[in-house]
Structure formats: C-alpha cells, structure tokens
Motif scaffolding. Sequence first.
Motif, PDB file in Angstrom:
ATOM      1  N   GLY A   9      64.665   4.936  17.774  1.00  0.00           N
ATOM      2  CA  GLY A   9      64.136   3.610  17.487  1.00  0.00           C
ATOM      3  C   GLY A   9      64.513   2.608  18.559  1.00  0.00           C
ATOM      4  O   GLY A   9      65.326   2.887  19.446  1.00  0.00           O
ATOM      5  N   TRP A  38      58.227  11.287   6.966  1.00  0.00           N
ATOM      6  CA  TRP A  38      58.695  10.024   7.561  1.00  0.00           C
ATOM      7  C   TRP A  38      58.225   8.887   6.667  1.00  0.00           C
ATOM      8  O   TRP A  38      57.059   8.845   6.274  1.00  0.00           O
ATOM      9  CB  TRP A  38      58.122   9.837   8.963  1.00  0.00           C
ATOM     10  CG  TRP A  38      58.826  10.612  10.033  1.00  0.00           C
ATOM     11  CD1 TRP A  38      58.437  11.798  10.580  1.00  0.00           C
ATOM     12  CD2 TRP A  38      60.037  10.251  10.700  1.00  0.00           C
ATOM     13  NE1 TRP A  38      59.337  12.205  11.532  1.00  0.00           N
ATOM     14  CE2 TRP A  38      60.329  11.264  11.635  1.00  0.00           C
ATOM     15  CE3 TRP A  38      60.922   9.167  10.608  1.00  0.00           C
ATOM     16  CZ2 TRP A  38      61.452  11.235  12.470  1.00  0.00           C
ATOM     17  CZ3 TRP A  38      62.036   9.138  11.432  1.00  0.00           C
ATOM     18  CH2 TRP A  38      62.287  10.158  12.352  1.00  0.00           C
ATOM     19  N   ARG A  40      58.774   4.408   5.987  1.00  0.00           N
ATOM     20  CA  ARG A  40      59.228   3.186   6.631  1.00  0.00           C
ATOM     21  C   ARG A  40      59.301   2.056   5.614  1.00  0.00           C
ATOM     22  O   ARG A  40      58.600   2.067   4.610  1.00  0.00           O
ATOM     23  CB  ARG A  40      58.301   2.796   7.782  1.00  0.00           C
ATOM     24  CG  ARG A  40      56.902   2.391   7.367  1.00  0.00           C
ATOM     25  CD  ARG A  40      56.031   2.173   8.604  1.00  0.00           C
ATOM     26  NE  ARG A  40      54.672   1.746   8.256  1.00  0.00           N
ATOM     27  CZ  ARG A  40      53.697   1.589   9.149  1.00  0.00           C
ATOM     28  NH1 ARG A  40      53.912   1.827  10.435  1.00  0.00           N
ATOM     29  NH2 ARG A  40      52.503   1.176   8.747  1.00  0.00           N
ATOM     30  N   GLN A  41      60.180   1.128   5.905  1.00  0.00           N
ATOM     31  CA  GLN A  41      60.314  -0.040   5.048  1.00  0.00           C
ATOM     32  C   GLN A  41      60.486  -1.275   5.906  1.00  0.00           C
ATOM     33  O   GLN A  41      61.446  -1.370   6.684  1.00  0.00           O
ATOM     34  CB  GLN A  41      61.499   0.105   4.088  1.00  0.00           C
ATOM     35  CG  GLN A  41      61.575  -1.009   3.063  1.00  0.00           C
ATOM     36  CD  GLN A  41      62.539  -0.702   1.937  1.00  0.00           C
ATOM     37  OE1 GLN A  41      63.430   0.116   2.060  1.00  0.00           O
ATOM     38  NE2 GLN A  41      62.349  -1.367   0.801  1.00  0.00           N
ATOM     39  N   ARG A  47      59.106   0.568   0.418  1.00  0.00           N
ATOM     40  CA  ARG A  47      59.049   1.716   1.321  1.00  0.00           C
ATOM     41  C   ARG A  47      57.703   2.422   1.163  1.00  0.00           C
ATOM     42  O   ARG A  47      57.203   2.578   0.039  1.00  0.00           O
ATOM     43  CB  ARG A  47      60.187   2.673   1.012  1.00  0.00           C
ATOM     44  CG  ARG A  47      60.278   3.869   1.959  1.00  0.00           C
ATOM     45  CD  ARG A  47      61.619   4.573   1.841  1.00  0.00           C
ATOM     46  NE  ARG A  47      61.895   4.989   0.486  1.00  0.00           N
ATOM     47  CZ  ARG A  47      63.110   5.316   0.062  1.00  0.00           C
ATOM     48  NH1 ARG A  47      64.149   5.255   0.874  1.00  0.00           N
ATOM     49  NH2 ARG A  47      63.282   5.700  -1.199  1.00  0.00           N
ATOM     50  N   ASP A  92      53.850  -2.210  12.619  1.00  0.00           N
ATOM     51  CA  ASP A  92      54.646  -0.979  12.545  1.00  0.00           C
ATOM     52  C   ASP A  92      56.142  -1.263  12.526  1.00  0.00           C
ATOM     53  O   ASP A  92      56.946  -0.340  12.370  1.00  0.00           O
ATOM     54  CB  ASP A  92      54.329  -0.070  13.738  1.00  0.00           C
ATOM     55  CG  ASP A  92      52.894   0.430  13.736  1.00  0.00           C
ATOM     56  OD1 ASP A  92      52.297   0.509  14.825  1.00  0.00           O
ATOM     57  OD2 ASP A  92      52.372   0.724  12.637  1.00  0.00           O
ATOM     58  N   ALA A  94      59.598  -1.767  11.297  1.00  0.00           N
ATOM     59  CA  ALA A  94      60.224  -1.344  10.038  1.00  0.00           C
ATOM     60  C   ALA A  94      61.422  -0.460  10.359  1.00  0.00           C
ATOM     61  O   ALA A  94      61.624  -0.059  11.511  1.00  0.00           O
ATOM     62  CB  ALA A  94      59.235  -0.566   9.177  1.00  0.00           C
ATOM     63  N   TYR A  96      62.598   3.184   9.920  1.00  0.00           N
ATOM     64  CA  TYR A  96      61.960   4.475   9.700  1.00  0.00           C
ATOM     65  C   TYR A  96      63.021   5.496   9.285  1.00  0.00           C
ATOM     66  O   TYR A  96      64.055   5.647   9.959  1.00  0.00           O
ATOM     67  CB  TYR A  96      61.254   4.945  10.968  1.00  0.00           C
ATOM     68  CG  TYR A  96      59.969   4.210  11.228  1.00  0.00           C
ATOM     69  CD1 TYR A  96      59.971   2.877  11.634  1.00  0.00           C
ATOM     70  CD2 TYR A  96      58.736   4.844  11.062  1.00  0.00           C
ATOM     71  CE1 TYR A  96      58.786   2.185  11.859  1.00  0.00           C
ATOM     72  CE2 TYR A  96      57.543   4.165  11.290  1.00  0.00           C
ATOM     73  CZ  TYR A  96      57.576   2.839  11.683  1.00  0.00           C
ATOM     74  OH  TYR A  96      56.400   2.158  11.894  1.00  0.00           O
ATOM     75  N   SER A  97      62.728   6.196   8.193  1.00  0.00           N
ATOM     76  CA  SER A  97      63.656   7.201   7.674  1.00  0.00           C
ATOM     77  C   SER A  97      62.929   8.512   7.462  1.00  0.00           C
ATOM     78  O   SER A  97      61.742   8.527   7.144  1.00  0.00           O
ATOM     79  CB  SER A  97      64.249   6.743   6.335  1.00  0.00           C
ATOM     80  OG  SER A  97      64.904   5.497   6.449  1.00  0.00           O
ATOM     81  N   GLY A 116      68.119   6.180   8.664  1.00  0.00           N
ATOM     82  CA  GLY A 116      67.072   5.315   9.185  1.00  0.00           C
ATOM     83  C   GLY A 116      67.337   4.831  10.605  1.00  0.00           C
ATOM     84  O   GLY A 116      68.480   4.788  11.077  1.00  0.00           O
ATOM     85  N   GLN A 118      65.761   1.654  13.324  1.00  0.00           N
ATOM     86  CA  GLN A 118      64.940   0.443  13.376  1.00  0.00           C
ATOM     87  C   GLN A 118      63.922   0.535  14.506  1.00  0.00           C
ATOM     88  O   GLN A 118      64.276   0.869  15.646  1.00  0.00           O
ATOM     89  CB  GLN A 118      65.832  -0.781  13.599  1.00  0.00           C
ATOM     90  CG  GLN A 118      65.070  -2.088  13.787  1.00  0.00           C
ATOM     91  CD  GLN A 118      64.410  -2.571  12.509  1.00  0.00           C
ATOM     92  OE1 GLN A 118      65.017  -2.594  11.447  1.00  0.00           O
ATOM     93  NE2 GLN A 118      63.147  -2.989  12.604  1.00  0.00           N
TER      94      GLN A 118
END
Length: 123
Positions: A9, A38, A40-41, A47, A92, A94, A96-97, A116, A118
């Motif tokens: 990230g 995958w 994202r939040q 999420r 986009d 967020a 990401y996890s 996660g 960023q």
Amino acid sequence: QPQLVESGGGLVQPGGSLRLSCAASGFTFGLNHYAIGWFRQAPGKEREGVSCISSNGGTTNYASSVKGRFTISRDNDKHTVYLQMDKVEPEDTAVYSCHYEGWDEQHNWGQGWGQGTQVTVSS
C-alpha cells in the motif's frame, strides 16, 4: 497459527498503478486449500468486497467498481496472493485487507483476516 500479512500500500496518483501482496504463513497444509478475498474499507463506509480467487486460482470475481482495472492472482508456491491495481481512482482510497477461508486436508474449517494496508489515491 495461520497468518496473513498485506503489503504494497501507499500513496499513488490517480491513473497510476499499485500492486498489493497478501503473504501467508503458518498454514499447516498450505495456502492452496483456501479461497482468498480482498476487501476494502474507506473512512465512514462499510467494508466491501473487491475481488476473490478460488483455491487453485481457476476462478476469479470482481466488484463492478474495479472490474477491468484490478487483477487478482495467486502463487501458491510462494504462499502469496496479489491484487494488481491499475488506473486507480480517488474512490479506491481505503484500507485493503485480505481474507482466507476453506477446508484443510483434515476437514477443518478455517478463516481469518490480515491487518490491512492503506491505499491512498491523490494528486
């Protein structure tokens, strides 16, 4: 103890590219038993699912918002799943996890999340 660790990230300009990695460790029977997703939040939002890939990599799915721009892939020998993000947009941005779920060789169900990474899209 199974563990997922995301990396890759950072800050990227609109229209640019970024590749996220989800590295697995501690899986007794290997990552190849598990589907990986995958998610994202974004701040103030729920999420959402971004993309997923089947245990053998033969099936992939994408959210409509990223289809055609993001590509998910996996290398089970390297115990890693990737998310190639192209033509990124400010939307986009967020955390990401990645998430795993599936049955191992002893028919035990397993699932879990990484911590996660960023992603910020901004000029």
